[in-house]
Design an enzyme around this catalytic site. Sequence first.
Site, PDB file in Angstrom:
ATOM      1  N   ARG A  36     156.705  84.184  -3.770  1.00  0.00           N
ATOM      2  CA  ARG A  36     156.237  84.613  -4.579  1.00  0.00           C
ATOM      3  C   ARG A  36     156.594  83.464  -6.111  1.00  0.00           C
ATOM      4  O   ARG A  36     157.309  82.767  -5.980  1.00  0.00           O
ATOM      5  CB  ARG A  36     156.588  85.963  -4.909  1.00  0.00           C
ATOM      6  CG  ARG A  36     156.351  87.005  -4.161  1.00  0.00           C
ATOM      7  CD  ARG A  36     156.949  88.546  -4.275  1.00  0.00           C
ATOM      8  NE  ARG A  36     157.264  89.324  -3.352  1.00  0.00           N
ATOM      9  CZ  ARG A  36     155.568  90.268  -2.863  1.00  0.00           C
ATOM     10  NH1 ARG A  36     154.063  89.781  -3.696  1.00  0.00           N
ATOM     11  NH2 ARG A  36     155.338  90.167  -1.764  1.00  0.00           N
ATOM     12  N   HIS A 105     151.092  71.652  -4.076  1.00  0.00           N
ATOM     13  CA  HIS A 105     150.974  73.969  -3.979  1.00  0.00           C
ATOM     14  C   HIS A 105     149.845  74.576  -5.098  1.00  0.00           C
ATOM     15  O   HIS A 105     149.222  73.943  -5.138  1.00  0.00           O
ATOM     16  CB  HIS A 105     152.629  74.621  -4.479  1.00  0.00           C
ATOM     17  CG  HIS A 105     152.123  74.403  -6.278  1.00  0.00           C
ATOM     18  ND1 HIS A 105     151.896  72.981  -6.687  1.00  0.00           N
ATOM     19  CD2 HIS A 105     151.393  75.260  -7.373  1.00  0.00           C
ATOM     20  CE1 HIS A 105     152.684  73.281  -7.672  1.00  0.00           C
ATOM     21  NE2 HIS A 105     151.890  73.962  -8.420  1.00  0.00           N
TER      22      HIS A 105
HETATM   23  P1  5GP Z   1     152.479  74.459 -11.433  1.00  0.00           P
HETATM   24  O1  5GP Z   1     152.483  74.388 -12.723  1.00  0.00           O
HETATM   25  O2  5GP Z   1     153.383  73.384 -11.591  1.00  0.00           O
HETATM   26  O3  5GP Z   1     151.177  74.110 -11.184  1.00  0.00           O
HETATM   27  O4  5GP Z   1     152.707  75.961 -11.023  1.00  0.00           O
HETATM   28  C1  5GP Z   1     154.562  75.733 -10.539  1.00  0.00           C
HETATM   29  C2  5GP Z   1     154.621  76.819 -10.296  1.00  0.00           C
HETATM   30  O5  5GP Z   1     156.022  77.298  -9.906  1.00  0.00           O
HETATM   31  C3  5GP Z   1     155.215  77.818 -12.548  1.00  0.00           C
HETATM   32  O6  5GP Z   1     153.982  78.810 -11.584  1.00  0.00           O
HETATM   33  C4  5GP Z   1     156.612  77.726 -11.676  1.00  0.00           C
HETATM   34  O7  5GP Z   1     156.206  80.038 -12.561  1.00  0.00           O
HETATM   35  C5  5GP Z   1     156.645  78.257 -10.760  1.00  0.00           C
HETATM   36  N1  5GP Z   1     158.136  78.183 -10.741  1.00  0.00           N
HETATM   37  C6  5GP Z   1     159.004  77.207 -11.567  1.00  0.00           C
HETATM   38  N2  5GP Z   1     160.743  77.419 -10.939  1.00  0.00           N
HETATM   39  C7  5GP Z   1     159.891  78.559  -9.605  1.00  0.00           C
HETATM   40  C8  5GP Z   1     161.554  78.691  -8.711  1.00  0.00           C
HETATM   41  O8  5GP Z   1     162.615  78.112  -8.808  1.00  0.00           O
HETATM   42  N3  5GP Z   1     161.592  79.447  -8.037  1.00  0.00           N
HETATM   43  C9  5GP Z   1     159.423  80.314  -7.883  1.00  0.00           C
HETATM   44  N4  5GP Z   1     159.660  81.266  -6.883  1.00  0.00           N
HETATM   45  N5  5GP Z   1     158.766  79.790  -8.531  1.00  0.00           N
HETATM   46  C10 5GP Z   1     158.764  78.525 -10.058  1.00  0.00           C
END
Ligand code: 5GP
Length: 119
Positions: A36, A105
């Site tokens: 999550r 991801h």
């Molecule tokens: P991006 O912005 O790179 O597409 O998505 C990264 C996602 O990772 C963001 O939605 C953010 O909330 C999530 N995220 C960042 N740090 C952590 C963490 O330590 N644990 C979890 N479960 N999600 C994280």
Amino acid sequence: MTSDETFDESCLFCKIVAGQIPADVVHTGERTVAFRDIAPKAPLHVLVVPREHQPNAAAIAASNPAATADLITVAREVAIAEGYDDYRLVFNTGAGAGQTVFHAHVHLLAGGDLPFAAG
Ligand code: 5GP
Ligand code: ZN
């Protein structure tokens, strides 16, 4: 560690995959892990990541097509398991598009008013 797993010691998601940083894990597979999002943008907001460290979706697609396919099939399985037939998948690629974690991801989003609508 499975055969697919690689480890970048500066990478947050590698540490989650390796169990070094806690996360609310909803799926573990041979090639993928799903957990999550820590800051959910929808009632269901799960990140599905390959065990192999690659910086973005295109890089994992080039390196490991089976893991890339798994991102999408696992996302569907998690959505169904969580009670959602309908869902949105988002791959942010590059800081300019909002990518903040440079380990490939897919965002699985479901329920309510979904963010990131393109249409
Ligand atoms: P991006 O912005 O790179 O597409 O998505 C990264 C996602 O990772 C963001 O939605 C953010 O909330 C999530 N995220 C960042 N740090 C952590 C963490 O330590 N644990 C979890 N479960 N999600 C994280
Ligand atoms: Zn990584």
